[in-house]
Write a protein that holds these residues in place. Structure first.
Motif: not given
Ligand SMILES: CC(C)(COP(=O)(O)OP(=O)(O)OC[C@H]1O[C@@H](n2cnc3c(N)ncnc32)[C@H](O)[C@@H]1OP(=O)(O)O)[C@@H](O)C(=O)NCCC(=O)NCCS
Length: 140
Positions: A54-61, A84-100
């Protein structure tokens, strides 16, 4: 029907790096294989689960809704849906300076797995993060 324009508006209010995505880009991503959207246009997570990963493509609040645990809830929902969609592992990319965001992920079971230098432009590296997903229960 998803309101891609509303997603794009929230995304633009939340991100300069990476650059905001247009409504057309949201439509394209959502039409792609394995894509799923959680939340609502003011607080959402766009994910994808394909071939066991799985990939977390974006998250925004939206700024007005922050620090109420919404992102934490969306992450839990993401893990559940991806499993549930069959993924065993998930990945994402986050900017190194995105502390939150880095703090959010670290506190919710994600680990840092790599670095992509200058991924978001000459001044901003991406941290690759990974999370193992619980195997989905049958019948739910
Ligand atoms: C990162 C973001 C999604 C967090 O959304 P949120 O709904 O406010 O997060 P939550 O309320 O669920 O916070 C959960 C935990 O994340 C961490 N966190 C969230 N915002 C934080 C901040 N500004 N500074 C430090 N830690 C933060 C904290 O550990 C927090 O737990 P706590 O409130 O008990 O201390 C939101 O700030 C956002 O949309 N930012 C801009 C877009 C972005 O960076 N998206 C992620 C990129 S991959």
């Amino acid at each position: 029907m998803t309101d891609a324009a509303a997603l794009a508006a929230t995304h633009a209010a939340c991100f300069t790096v990476p650059r905001p995505w247009s409504a057309a880009e949201f439509d394209d991503l959502l039409a792609g294989p394995g894509a799923f959207l959680l939340g609502n246009p003011r607080a959402f997570l766009l994910g994808r689960a394909l071939a066991g990963e799985a990939e977390l493509l974006t998250l925004a609040v939206d700024l007005a809704l922050r620090r109420r645990g919404i992102a934490r809830e969306l992450l839990a929902e993401f893990a559940d849906r991806a499993a549930r969609l069959g993924a065993e592992e998930a990945f994402l990319e986050v900017a190194a300076d995105n502390v939150a965001a880095r703090s959010l992920y670290l506190r919710n079971g994600w680990v840092e797995a790599g670095l992509r230098p200058r991924y978001y432009g000459p001044a901003t590296d991406a941290i690759v993060m990974r999370s193992r997903l619980e195997t989905a229960q049958q019948g739910g």
